[in-house]
Design an enzyme around this catalytic site. Structure first.
Site, mmCIF file in Angstrom:
data_model
loop_
_atom_site.group_PDB
_atom_site.id
_atom_site.type_symbol
_atom_site.label_atom_id
_atom_site.label_comp_id
_atom_site.label_asym_id
_atom_site.label_seq_id
_atom_site.Cartn_x
_atom_site.Cartn_y
_atom_site.Cartn_z
ATOM 1 N N LYS A 101 -21.520 56.183 79.462
ATOM 2 C CA LYS A 101 -22.573 55.347 78.863
ATOM 3 C C LYS A 101 -22.254 53.885 79.168
ATOM 4 C CE LYS A 101 -25.041 55.493 74.475
ATOM 5 N NZ LYS A 101 -24.835 55.708 73.039
HETATM 6 C C1 E4P Z 1 -27.196 56.355 70.945
HETATM 7 O O1 E4P Z 1 -27.133 56.576 72.124
HETATM 8 C C2 E4P Z 1 -27.343 55.002 70.396
HETATM 9 O O2 E4P Z 1 -26.163 54.283 70.541
HETATM 10 C C3 E4P Z 1 -27.724 55.137 68.941
HETATM 11 O O3 E4P Z 1 -28.826 56.028 68.875
HETATM 12 C C4 E4P Z 1 -28.030 53.842 68.242
HETATM 13 O O4 E4P Z 1 -28.559 54.142 66.975
HETATM 14 P P1 E4P Z 1 -28.690 53.054 65.802
HETATM 15 O O5 E4P Z 1 -29.695 52.040 66.232
HETATM 16 O O6 E4P Z 1 -29.143 53.850 64.620
HETATM 17 O O7 E4P Z 1 -27.332 52.444 65.620
#
Ligand code: E4P
Length: 218
Positions: free
Chosen positions: A87
């Site tokens: 990622k």
């Molecule tokens: C996942 O890939 C993201 O980092 C995550 O969904 C972010 O979510 P949030 O905005 O609830 O922190």
């Protein structure tokens, strides 16, 4: 549409996996910190543990923000398990790193996507997934689902193979909207996935079936 769970919590990952509908997991540095996991060794061990629970892609995020360090860190993450997806944040060095990983056959998830232009750059660099953040856009009175729709349309129009992974999902309603928008994947909290099961007519219907059965069988 595929379901990923958006957590680093092993109990929640196991519970979602046992439902039999889980296709993968996304983590981020905040979610890892929430579980109290610190240090590279412990993080790596945790990613491997997640991979042992779920048969599907597991996103592990780089902490580095410069190209060389992202390459080093992402390459190490990718060697942990074949299901690891590296990622990478949507910044200039991140786009360059995605291009590098794509040429090396390392799969990537471009995170922190808040506009169609960012998604286009990630797709052109060869990202496996782009992650538009639905809830965080809604938080600032913007429209997260509209962004998902725009990216899905753009990828379909130009024939990109990059998958749209709707992230920052906060509710069951968001999941339904992602289905309608044509997202390839939604990464969700466990509560939002379980919320899909809820319907008062299912509950009252089941009660009636069981009561009628009891009437003639007792
Ligand atoms: C996942 O890939 C993201 O980092 C995550 O969904 C972010 O979510 P949030 O905005 O609830 O922190």
């Amino acid at each position: 549409m595929k379901f990923f769970i958006d957590t680093a919590n092993l109990d929640q990952i196991r519970e979602a996996n046992e439902l039999g509908v889980l296709d993968g997991v996304t983590t981020n540095p905040s979610l890892m910190a929430k579980e109290g996991i610190k240090g590279v060794e412990n993080c790596n061990r945790h990613y491997v543990e997640i991979c042992s629970i779920v048969k599907g892609d597991v996103s592990a995020e780089v902490i580095a923000t410069d190209y060389e360090s992202m390459i080093k860190e992402g390459t190490a993450l990718a060697t942990l398990h074949p299901n690891i997806v590296v990622k990478v944040p949507c910044i200039a060095d991140g786009i360059k790193a995605i291009k590098y990983f794509s040429e090396k056959g390392i799969r990537t998830n471009c995170t922190l996507i808040f506009s169609p232009g960012q998604a286009l750059l990630a797709a052109k660099a060869g990202a496996t997934y782009v992650s538009p953040f639905v809830g965080r856009l809604d938080d600032i009175a913007s429209d997260g689902i509209e962004l998902v729709e725009k990216i899905v349309d753009m990828f379909n129009y130009y024939g990109f193979e990059t998958q749209v992974l709707a992230a920052s999902i906060r509710s069951t309603q968001h999941i339904i909207q992602c289905i309608e928008a044509g997202a390839d994947v939604a990464t969700c909290p466990l509560s939002a996935i379980k919320g899909l099961l809820n319907h008062p007519l299912t509950d009252s219907g089941l009660q009636k079936f069981l009561a009628d059965h009891k009437k003639v069988n007792s």
